[in-house]
Design a protein around this motif. Structure first.
Motif, PDB file in Angstrom:
ATOM      1  N   PHE A 242      -1.676   5.867  -9.860  1.00  0.00           N
ATOM      2  CA  PHE A 242      -1.850   4.927  -8.761  1.00  0.00           C
ATOM      3  C   PHE A 242      -0.700   5.021  -7.758  1.00  0.00           C
ATOM      4  O   PHE A 242      -0.921   5.047  -6.557  1.00  0.00           O
ATOM      5  CB  PHE A 242      -1.977   3.492  -9.285  1.00  0.00           C
ATOM      6  CG  PHE A 242      -3.391   3.106  -9.566  1.00  0.00           C
ATOM      7  CD1 PHE A 242      -4.049   2.223  -8.741  1.00  0.00           C
ATOM      8  CD2 PHE A 242      -4.064   3.652 -10.637  1.00  0.00           C
ATOM      9  CE1 PHE A 242      -5.364   1.877  -8.980  1.00  0.00           C
ATOM     10  CE2 PHE A 242      -5.366   3.312 -10.897  1.00  0.00           C
ATOM     11  CZ  PHE A 242      -6.020   2.422 -10.063  1.00  0.00           C
TER      12      PHE A 242
ATOM     13  N   ILE B 180      -1.881   4.023  -3.874  1.00  0.00           N
ATOM     14  CA  ILE B 180      -2.767   2.861  -4.012  1.00  0.00           C
ATOM     15  C   ILE B 180      -1.921   1.636  -4.304  1.00  0.00           C
ATOM     16  O   ILE B 180      -1.087   1.646  -5.204  1.00  0.00           O
ATOM     17  CB  ILE B 180      -3.794   3.100  -5.129  1.00  0.00           C
ATOM     18  CG1 ILE B 180      -4.639   4.327  -4.778  1.00  0.00           C
ATOM     19  CG2 ILE B 180      -4.663   1.873  -5.340  1.00  0.00           C
ATOM     20  CD1 ILE B 180      -5.509   4.813  -5.900  1.00  0.00           C
ATOM     21  N   GLU B 181      -2.157   0.587  -3.546  1.00  0.00           N
ATOM     22  CA  GLU B 181      -1.343  -0.618  -3.676  1.00  0.00           C
ATOM     23  C   GLU B 181      -1.790  -1.536  -4.799  1.00  0.00           C
ATOM     24  O   GLU B 181      -1.048  -2.421  -5.197  1.00  0.00           O
ATOM     25  CB  GLU B 181      -1.321  -1.373  -2.348  1.00  0.00           C
ATOM     26  CG  GLU B 181      -0.591  -0.593  -1.273  1.00  0.00           C
ATOM     27  CD  GLU B 181      -0.416  -1.375   0.003  1.00  0.00           C
ATOM     28  OE1 GLU B 181      -0.496  -2.620  -0.030  1.00  0.00           O
ATOM     29  OE2 GLU B 181      -0.199  -0.744   1.040  1.00  0.00           O
TER      30      GLU B 181
ATOM     31  N   MET C 140     -10.007  -2.266  -4.625  1.00  0.00           N
ATOM     32  CA  MET C 140      -9.856  -0.893  -4.143  1.00  0.00           C
ATOM     33  C   MET C 140     -10.994  -0.592  -3.182  1.00  0.00           C
ATOM     34  O   MET C 140     -12.155  -0.821  -3.511  1.00  0.00           O
ATOM     35  CB  MET C 140      -9.884   0.090  -5.316  1.00  0.00           C
ATOM     36  CG  MET C 140      -8.693  -0.016  -6.237  1.00  0.00           C
ATOM     37  SD  MET C 140      -8.831   1.065  -7.686  1.00  0.00           S
ATOM     38  CE  MET C 140      -8.814   2.681  -6.927  1.00  0.00           C
TER      39      MET C 140
ATOM     40  N   ASN D  27      -8.577   8.646  -2.773  1.00  0.00           N
ATOM     41  CA  ASN D  27      -7.198   9.081  -3.027  1.00  0.00           C
ATOM     42  C   ASN D  27      -6.930   9.232  -4.524  1.00  0.00           C
ATOM     43  O   ASN D  27      -6.252  10.174  -4.953  1.00  0.00           O
ATOM     44  CB  ASN D  27      -6.200   8.117  -2.400  1.00  0.00           C
ATOM     45  CG  ASN D  27      -6.153   8.222  -0.900  1.00  0.00           C
ATOM     46  OD1 ASN D  27      -6.575   9.222  -0.320  1.00  0.00           O
ATOM     47  ND2 ASN D  27      -5.667   7.190  -0.244  1.00  0.00           N
TER      48      ASN D  27
ATOM     49  N   ASP E 162      -9.126   4.192  -1.245  1.00  0.00           N
ATOM     50  CA  ASP E 162      -8.315   4.134  -2.459  1.00  0.00           C
ATOM     51  C   ASP E 162      -8.951   4.970  -3.573  1.00  0.00           C
ATOM     52  O   ASP E 162      -8.270   5.717  -4.266  1.00  0.00           O
ATOM     53  CB  ASP E 162      -8.161   2.692  -2.958  1.00  0.00           C
ATOM     54  CG  ASP E 162      -7.264   1.850  -2.079  1.00  0.00           C
ATOM     55  OD1 ASP E 162      -6.353   2.400  -1.433  1.00  0.00           O
ATOM     56  OD2 ASP E 162      -7.472   0.618  -2.045  1.00  0.00           O
TER      57      ASP E 162
END
Length: 76
Positions: free
Chosen positions: A11, A16-17, A34, A41, A38
């Motif tokens: 992650f 990705i946050e 997400m 990615n 996201d």
């Protein structure tokens, strides 16, 4: 065989946050907040790190981290 912890580590590498833990693997990507970028990615990072390509037609069957983990481990 890929473990949950290895997938969680991706992650950060994928930018990705969302924060996830092993208890989140049954949740859908949507439940993890997400968006499609996201997910893209994450799948790109899976390809780079684990050398498992996910064809476009398989995107629909991968809706959670559990789905992704099973998909990766089937392909190895």
């Amino acid at each position: 065989m890929i473990e949950k912890g290895e997938l969680i580590a991706l992650f950060q590498d994928a930018g990705i946050e969302a924060t996830v833990s092993e208890s989140d693997f049954g949740k859908t990507f949507k439940e993890l907040d997400m968006d499609s970028l996201d997910v893209f990615n994450l799948l790109t990072e899976v390809d780079v790190v684990f050398e498992v390509q996910v064809p476009d037609e398989d995107f629909e069957i991968i809706n959670s981290l559990d789905d992704l983990l099973q998909y990766i481990n089937r392909g190895r």
